[in-house]
Design a protein around this motif. Structure first.
Motif, PDB file in Angstrom:
ATOM      1  N   TYR A  88     -63.786 -31.630 -64.730  1.00 51.81           N
ATOM      2  CA  TYR A  88     -64.420 -32.417 -65.794  1.00 51.81           C
ATOM      3  C   TYR A  88     -64.077 -33.894 -65.619  1.00 51.81           C
ATOM      4  CZ  TYR A  88     -64.786 -33.914 -70.814  1.00 51.81           C
ATOM      5  OH  TYR A  88     -65.039 -34.561 -72.005  1.00 51.81           O
ATOM      6  N   PHE A  89     -62.834 -34.202 -65.374  1.00 49.05           N
ATOM      7  CA  PHE A  89     -62.389 -35.583 -65.180  1.00 49.05           C
ATOM      8  C   PHE A  89     -63.098 -36.224 -63.988  1.00 49.05           C
ATOM      9  CE2 PHE A  89     -58.506 -38.354 -63.909  1.00 49.05           C
ATOM     10  CZ  PHE A  89     -59.040 -39.462 -64.543  1.00 49.05           C
ATOM     11  N   ALA A  90     -63.240 -35.484 -62.896  1.00 49.80           N
ATOM     12  CA  ALA A  90     -63.913 -36.026 -61.715  1.00 49.80           C
ATOM     13  C   ALA A  90     -65.365 -36.382 -62.021  1.00 49.80           C
ATOM     14  CB  ALA A  90     -63.839 -35.022 -60.569  1.00 49.80           C
ATOM     15  N   ARG A  91     -66.071 -35.492 -62.710  1.00 51.40           N
ATOM     16  CA  ARG A  91     -67.468 -35.764 -63.063  1.00 51.40           C
ATOM     17  C   ARG A  91     -67.564 -36.904 -64.063  1.00 51.40           C
ATOM     18  NH1 ARG A  91     -72.327 -35.679 -61.034  1.00 51.40           N
ATOM     19  NH2 ARG A  91     -71.512 -33.903 -59.868  1.00 51.40           N
ATOM     20  N   LEU A  92     -66.655 -36.947 -65.021  1.00 48.20           N
ATOM     21  CA  LEU A  92     -66.665 -38.018 -66.018  1.00 48.20           C
ATOM     22  C   LEU A  92     -66.492 -39.378 -65.350  1.00 48.20           C
ATOM     23  CD1 LEU A  92     -66.653 -38.460 -69.187  1.00 48.20           C
ATOM     24  CD2 LEU A  92     -64.168 -38.628 -68.968  1.00 48.20           C
ATOM     25  N   ARG A  93     -65.526 -39.501 -64.429  1.00 44.43           N
ATOM     26  CA  ARG A  93     -65.311 -40.774 -63.731  1.00 44.43           C
ATOM     27  C   ARG A  93     -66.560 -41.173 -62.955  1.00 44.43           C
ATOM     28  NH1 ARG A  93     -61.018 -38.123 -61.617  1.00 44.43           N
ATOM     29  NH2 ARG A  93     -61.545 -38.708 -59.460  1.00 44.43           N
ATOM     30  N   ASN A  94     -67.173 -40.209 -62.301  1.00 50.58           N
ATOM     31  CA  ASN A  94     -68.381 -40.487 -61.538  1.00 50.58           C
ATOM     32  C   ASN A  94     -69.495 -40.983 -62.455  1.00 50.58           C
ATOM     33  OD1 ASN A  94     -69.971 -39.968 -58.831  1.00 50.58           O
ATOM     34  ND2 ASN A  94     -71.209 -39.028 -60.445  1.00 50.58           N
ATOM     35  N   ASN A  95     -69.635 -40.365 -63.610  1.00 47.45           N
ATOM     36  CA  ASN A  95     -70.690 -40.757 -64.547  1.00 47.45           C
ATOM     37  C   ASN A  95     -70.427 -42.126 -65.174  1.00 47.45           C
ATOM     38  OD1 ASN A  95     -71.895 -38.304 -64.052  1.00 47.45           O
ATOM     39  ND2 ASN A  95     -71.365 -37.393 -66.034  1.00 47.45           N
ATOM     40  N   ILE A  96     -69.161 -42.460 -65.400  1.00 46.16           N
ATOM     41  CA  ILE A  96     -68.821 -43.752 -65.998  1.00 46.16           C
ATOM     42  C   ILE A  96     -69.120 -44.892 -65.043  1.00 46.16           C
ATOM     43  CG2 ILE A  96     -66.911 -45.207 -66.786  1.00 46.16           C
ATOM     44  CD1 ILE A  96     -65.615 -42.706 -67.954  1.00 46.16           C
ATOM     45  N   GLY A  97     -68.785 -44.722 -63.774  1.00 49.80           N
ATOM     46  CA  GLY A  97     -68.978 -45.787 -62.805  1.00 49.80           C
ATOM     47  C   GLY A  97     -68.079 -46.966 -63.105  1.00 49.80           C
ATOM     48  N   HIS A  98     -68.639 -48.166 -63.049  1.00 51.95           N
ATOM     49  CA  HIS A  98     -67.844 -49.372 -63.249  1.00 51.95           C
ATOM     50  C   HIS A  98     -67.828 -49.811 -64.712  1.00 51.95           C
ATOM     51  CE1 HIS A  98     -67.279 -49.883 -58.975  1.00 51.95           C
ATOM     52  NE2 HIS A  98     -68.580 -49.840 -58.769  1.00 51.95           N
ATOM     53  N   LYS A  99     -68.599 -49.178 -65.569  1.00 54.47           N
ATOM     54  CA  LYS A  99     -68.634 -49.539 -66.979  1.00 54.47           C
ATOM     55  C   LYS A  99     -67.704 -48.606 -67.748  1.00 54.47           C
ATOM     56  CE  LYS A  99     -73.395 -51.213 -66.807  1.00 54.47           C
ATOM     57  NZ  LYS A  99     -74.762 -51.068 -67.384  1.00 54.47           N
ATOM     58  N   GLN A 100     -66.648 -49.157 -68.344  1.00 56.94           N
ATOM     59  CA  GLN A 100     -65.633 -48.323 -68.975  1.00 56.94           C
ATOM     60  C   GLN A 100     -65.560 -48.510 -70.492  1.00 56.94           C
ATOM     61  OE1 GLN A 100     -61.827 -48.599 -66.999  1.00 56.94           O
ATOM     62  NE2 GLN A 100     -62.711 -48.315 -64.979  1.00 56.94           N
ATOM     63  N   GLY A 101     -66.553 -49.142 -71.105  1.00 57.17           N
ATOM     64  CA  GLY A 101     -66.568 -49.289 -72.549  1.00 57.17           C
ATOM     65  C   GLY A 101     -66.924 -47.991 -73.239  1.00 57.17           C
ATOM     66  N   GLY A 102     -66.810 -47.986 -74.582  1.00 53.74           N
ATOM     67  CA  GLY A 102     -67.037 -46.769 -75.337  1.00 53.74           C
ATOM     68  C   GLY A 102     -68.426 -46.190 -75.170  1.00 53.74           C
ATOM     69  N   ALA A 103     -69.452 -47.038 -75.130  1.00 53.03           N
ATOM     70  CA  ALA A 103     -70.820 -46.542 -74.969  1.00 53.03           C
ATOM     71  C   ALA A 103     -70.988 -45.857 -73.618  1.00 53.03           C
ATOM     72  CB  ALA A 103     -71.814 -47.687 -75.125  1.00 53.03           C
ATOM     73  N   ALA A 104     -70.386 -46.432 -72.574  1.00 56.74           N
ATOM     74  CA  ALA A 104     -70.476 -45.833 -71.241  1.00 56.74           C
ATOM     75  C   ALA A 104     -69.756 -44.487 -71.204  1.00 56.74           C
ATOM     76  CB  ALA A 104     -69.881 -46.778 -70.197  1.00 56.74           C
ATOM     77  N   VAL A 105     -68.604 -44.396 -71.866  1.00 54.26           N
ATOM     78  CA  VAL A 105     -67.867 -43.129 -71.916  1.00 54.26           C
ATOM     79  C   VAL A 105     -68.651 -42.082 -72.684  1.00 54.26           C
ATOM     80  CG1 VAL A 105     -65.743 -42.004 -72.704  1.00 54.26           C
ATOM     81  CG2 VAL A 105     -65.636 -44.275 -71.660  1.00 54.26           C
ATOM     82  N   ALA A 106     -69.318 -42.478 -73.771  1.00 48.10           N
ATOM     83  CA  ALA A 106     -70.128 -41.538 -74.543  1.00 48.10           C
ATOM     84  C   ALA A 106     -71.276 -40.995 -73.708  1.00 48.10           C
ATOM     85  CB  ALA A 106     -70.659 -42.219 -75.803  1.00 48.10           C
ATOM     86  N   ARG A 107     -71.973 -41.874 -72.978  1.00 44.71           N
ATOM     87  CA  ARG A 107     -73.051 -41.409 -72.103  1.00 44.71           C
ATOM     88  C   ARG A 107     -72.512 -40.478 -71.018  1.00 44.71           C
ATOM     89  NH1 ARG A 107     -74.690 -46.826 -72.668  1.00 44.71           N
ATOM     90  NH2 ARG A 107     -73.694 -47.374 -70.686  1.00 44.71           N
TER      91      ARG A 107
END
Length: 333
Positions: free
Chosen positions: A196-215
């Protein structure tokens, strides 16, 4: 300076100095329009909480996260009643514990993991009472049956300058490698949480704000559903260099069965997957149910949202996770 001794005798030394206190935007945690209805259950891809009973228990843990304008210990943050409840829960969630934190005057991400129950490891007491931190997380593990109990399976997982701890389970276990991004390194352990963590990091990319984490979290659920897996909780904490994000994404109606998750002498208890937020002047705490129970000012967190704590004790943003994001539409999620 505070020095925390680990089990392998490594000394974790942290230097502290005063920091300036800044004011930040604080938004109230609003009730999600889907809360209390079947919409959250449909979003999670399950019509009931039965996944836990079918699988004889899921990955059931306790999460605690915090941000403070001034360096503070966990004991000072919680106070004695809540700290005692944390100890009681650690006696049940006894398959290891871990923490990750930032200290004043030090931009390095520190972390420590142990396969011992928190109450059986002196490092836990030394950290809780002696380490003064600005922002951090703590995880008590009650392992999913069938998954590993080694140090590599213990939370938090650390990669790419971030630390991650999860409370939930993704089934079936033999499909969870489908969460891994293309070209990702092989996981060190057996847990769905590391994947889960690996996929989450991949989905976040370089944007680490709350909206990016929610997406990103919503897209993890989309991928879980696309591949025919199920989960009742993707609740997690993500610690980054600037913020601590509480991912609240679970079926409010789901309750673990056939596994003990509360101390035997607890006569009543709150819903297991609920998450709480407590804000005070210059401090914010987020926690799994059972930790913050009697403290005044505790607010229940929306079950489809990300609460982002800034680096000076405030709530920077509350970001909703929409059903549109979590729909199982594509393999690229």
């Amino acid at each position: 300076m505070v020095t925390v001794a680990t089990r392998d005798c490594t000394l974790l030394s942290v230097n502290f100095s005063n920091i300036s206190r800044r004011s930040g935007e604080v938004r109230a945690v609003a009730a999600h329009p889907a809360a209390g209805s079947g919409r959250l259950r449909r979003m999670m891809g399950s019509s009931s909480g039965a996944v836990f009973s079918r699988r004889n228990g899921g990955h059931m843990c306790r999460l605690l996260g915090w941000s403070s304008a001034e360096p503070v210990t966990v004991a000072e943050l919680l106070g004695e009643p809540a700290l005692e409840r944390l100890r009681e829960l650690a006696a049940v969630h006894a398959h290891g514990y871990g923490m990750a934190w930032y200290a004043e005057g030090d931009d390095q991400l520190h972390s420590h993991r142990s396969t011992l129950a928190a109450g059986d490891d002196g490092d836990f007491d030394r950290f809780v009472h002696g380490a003064r931190t600005r922002r951090g997380l703590l995880h008590l593990r009650l392992a999913t049956p069938g998954l590993g109990l080694g140090l590599v399976d213990t939370h938090p997982f650390v990669a790419d300058g971030m630390a991650f701890a999860h409370n939930g389970a993704i089934f079936p276990h033999d499909r969870t490698d489908l969460l891994l991004p293309t070209g990702a390194d092989a996981p060190a352990g057996s847990t769905d949480s590391e994947r889960y963590f690996a996929r989450l990091r991949n989905n976040i990319g370089h944007k680490q704000g709350g909206a990016a984490v929610a997406r990103a979290a919503g897209r993890v659920l989309s991928r879980v559903r696309w591949h025919g897996m199920s989960t009742t909780s993707l609740n997690a904490l993500l610690l980054t260099p600037r913020e601590l994000h509480l991912i609240s994404l679970h079926d409010p109606a789901a309750e673990p069965t056939e596994v003990q998750v509360w101390p035997a002498d607890y006569q009543t208890h709150p819903p297991y997957l609920d998450l709480s937020l407590l804000q005070r002047d210059g401090q914010s705490l987020v926690a799994s149910s059972g930790i913050l129970r009697e403290e005044p000012g505790v607010t229940e967190v929306d079950p489809a949202s990300v609460v982002s704590l800034d680096d000076h004790g405030g709530v920077a943003r509350v970001s909703q996770i929409s059903g549109r994001i979590t729909a199982p539409l594509r393999r690229s999620a």
